[in-house]
Design an enzyme around this catalytic site. Structure first.
Site, PDB file in Angstrom:
ATOM      1  N   ASP A 178      -1.373  -3.779  -2.063  1.00  0.00           N
ATOM      2  CA  ASP A 178      -1.513  -2.535  -2.825  1.00  0.00           C
ATOM      3  C   ASP A 178      -2.370  -1.526  -2.054  1.00  0.00           C
ATOM      4  O   ASP A 178      -3.546  -1.778  -1.782  1.00  0.00           O
ATOM      5  CB  ASP A 178      -2.153  -2.835  -4.179  1.00  0.00           C
ATOM      6  CG  ASP A 178      -2.125  -1.649  -5.125  1.00  0.00           C
ATOM      7  OD1 ASP A 178      -1.719  -0.555  -4.686  1.00  0.00           O
ATOM      8  OD2 ASP A 178      -2.509  -1.814  -6.292  1.00  0.00           O
ATOM      9  N   HIS A 194       1.666  -2.330  -5.199  1.00  0.00           N
ATOM     10  CA  HIS A 194       1.133  -1.746  -6.419  1.00  0.00           C
ATOM     11  C   HIS A 194       2.019  -1.980  -7.635  1.00  0.00           C
ATOM     12  O   HIS A 194       1.525  -2.213  -8.742  1.00  0.00           O
ATOM     13  CB  HIS A 194       0.924  -0.236  -6.217  1.00  0.00           C
ATOM     14  CG  HIS A 194       0.229   0.429  -7.354  1.00  0.00           C
ATOM     15  ND1 HIS A 194      -1.053   0.079  -7.744  1.00  0.00           N
ATOM     16  CD2 HIS A 194       0.621   1.413  -8.212  1.00  0.00           C
ATOM     17  CE1 HIS A 194      -1.417   0.830  -8.775  1.00  0.00           C
ATOM     18  NE2 HIS A 194      -0.425   1.635  -9.086  1.00  0.00           N
ATOM     19  N   SER A 200      -2.018  -0.065 -13.374  1.00  0.00           N
ATOM     20  CA  SER A 200      -2.407   1.178 -12.698  1.00  0.00           C
ATOM     21  C   SER A 200      -3.251   2.029 -13.644  1.00  0.00           C
ATOM     22  O   SER A 200      -4.286   1.577 -14.132  1.00  0.00           O
ATOM     23  CB  SER A 200      -1.161   1.908 -12.198  1.00  0.00           C
ATOM     24  OG  SER A 200      -1.523   2.930 -11.288  1.00  0.00           O
TER      25      SER A 200
END
Length: 440
Positions: free
Chosen positions: A380, A414, A288
């Site tokens: 995601d 994610h 991320s």
């Protein structure tokens, strides 16, 4: 209260704690409407001291956190305290904050509470879990000096021999890191933790995501696995992380891709000073916003890193803003709070897109020399797959492009946290590291 987050637009800004007397609340509703809450723990700002309470960094309270001791009532909670987790008690009258768990380099979390006992969990990179309990007298007592009794549970502390040996060798040290701009910036330092086995080894720089989250000293399976596999790991709580004060958090929006990247590099240099970094064998691993930083690091410092592992990374904010479930994040982190709130809109201007791309790792993709392993979640919605795929496409277009590999976990999102995904991604990560980072 999450007033700071609402006011600034910064995700995970510093929470505050407030109280309402139930009787006064019900009476006030009948007579004058909702009464004003009393502030117990307000916003704290950065102080360069581990002893200073940094703020009420928690998102969940125990279902019944109240304990009465003598004529005082306390709220108990687990909070992020710089690079540790700590159990605290807050006086509901004065707002005084007492650190009830030991400050011993481990992270402590509140598990259970009654009027006469507290159950907590101690954890660090070499110790997945230890249970402790203490008895409360019901009278006033010194909460800074509670006596904790260990609770032995065979299933909790009995590991296979190879696991027990690996854990026994893992050490960790939290370092104060002076910022590159410390002479001109009042927020002049941050922390990084080196998890190691006592000597210089191939080293992994691992920035966290968010960016407004933090690493704590608790056990993290993936990190301890990498250390047990022969690597030293540096986790970085760069400026912008939670657990250090509100101005520390707010120093980053508008400065991503620069301040946080330089902080990560400074952490690497600081770990080198400790003699725990193998100079020519350094890789970067991040997911991320940690992937955003990892991508920036291999682009801005191409001769330093010999491999990179990117997990659902933010590679181009100007692409992400159209697809993500948090488009506001793109504006706030690109421009800072005030300007970001003004500019945030559904229809993104050309100027905004250019500025977002200018903050992004894709700006430096032509510089990258490190082999790149990218792992994406098919579901995601935070950083949709096209962002990472386009970055790899740009990388592969170069005639001198480094090795790269893309793995997509179709049924994950994610976090890449499903058990099968977690197993496969870290086995694959270790394969990639061993391919490009030599160690004995």
């Amino acid at each position: 209260s999450q007033d700071n987050a609402v006011r600034s637009g910064t995700h995970n800004a510093t929470p505050s704690l407030h109280s309402l007397c139930r009787e006064k609340f019900l009476l006030g509703m009948e007579e004058t409407g909702v009464p004003k809450a009393t502030s117990l723990v307000g916003t704290k700002n950065f102080k360069d001291s581990k002893k200073e309470f940094p703020g009420f960094y928690t998102t969940v309270l125990h279902h019944n956190p109240f304990v009465e001791l003598g004529n005082k009532r306390y709220v108990w909670a687990t909070v992020q305290w710089r690079s540790d987790l700590a159990v605290i008690a807050v006086d509901t009258e004065s707002g005084q904050v007492i650190r009830a768990s030991p400050d011993n380099g481990s992270s402590w979390s509140l598990l259970g509470i009654t009027q006469r006992s507290i159950l907590v969990l101690e954890s660090n990179p070499g110790c997945p879990a230890k249970l402790h309990a203490t008895r409360l007298t019901g009278e006033e007592q010194n909460l800074n000096a509670l006596e904790w009794t260990s609770i032995m549970l065979p299933d909790l502390e009995s590991y296979p021999a190879i696991v027990a040996k690996s854990l026994q060798n893992i050490q960790h040290k939290t370092l104060r890191v002076e910022a590159h701009d410390s002479t001109e910036n009042p927020i002049n330092s941050f922390e990084a933790t080196v998890i190691h086995c006592g000597e210089a080894k191939p080293t992994l720089l691992v920035p966290h995501g968010g960016p407004h989250t933090a690493y704590s000293s608790q056990f993290v399976m993936s990190i301890s696995y990498l250390v047990a596999s022969g690597y030293n790991v540096i986790t970085v709580n760069y400026r912008g992380s939670t657990g250090f004060g509100e101005d520390f958090v707010q120093s980053l929006p508008g400065n991503i891709g620069d301040q946080d990247v330089k902080d990560c590099y400074q952490a690497l240099l600081r770990a080198k000073d400790e003699g725990l970094v193998s100079e020519e064998q350094i890789a970067v691993v991040g997911g991320s916003h940690g992937g955003f930083l990892s991508s920036h690091l291999i682009g801005q410092y191409p001769d330093v890193f010999k491999a990179a592992i990117l997990r659902n990374p933010v590679c181009n904010i100007s692409m992400m803003v159209h697809l993500t479930d948090i488009p506001d994040w793109c504006f706030i982190e690109t421009y800072g709070s005030d300007e970001g709130l003004k500019r945030a809109q559904t229809c993104v201007s050309v100027e905004d897109l250019l500025n977002m791309e200018n903050k992004s790792p894709v700006k430096y993709v032509e510089n990258v020399k490190a082999p790149v392993l990218m792992m994406l979640g098919g579901g995601d919605r935070r950083v949709p797959m096209d962002d990472g795929k386009r970055y790899l496409a740009r990388l592969k277009q170069r005639h001198d492009s480094p090795d790269s590999r893309l793995i997509v976990f179709d049924n994950d999102d994610h976090g890449l946290t499903k058990p099968q995904t977690e197993f496969e991604q870290w086995i694959t990560a270790l394969w990639w590291l061993k391919k490009f980072i030599h160690h004995d």
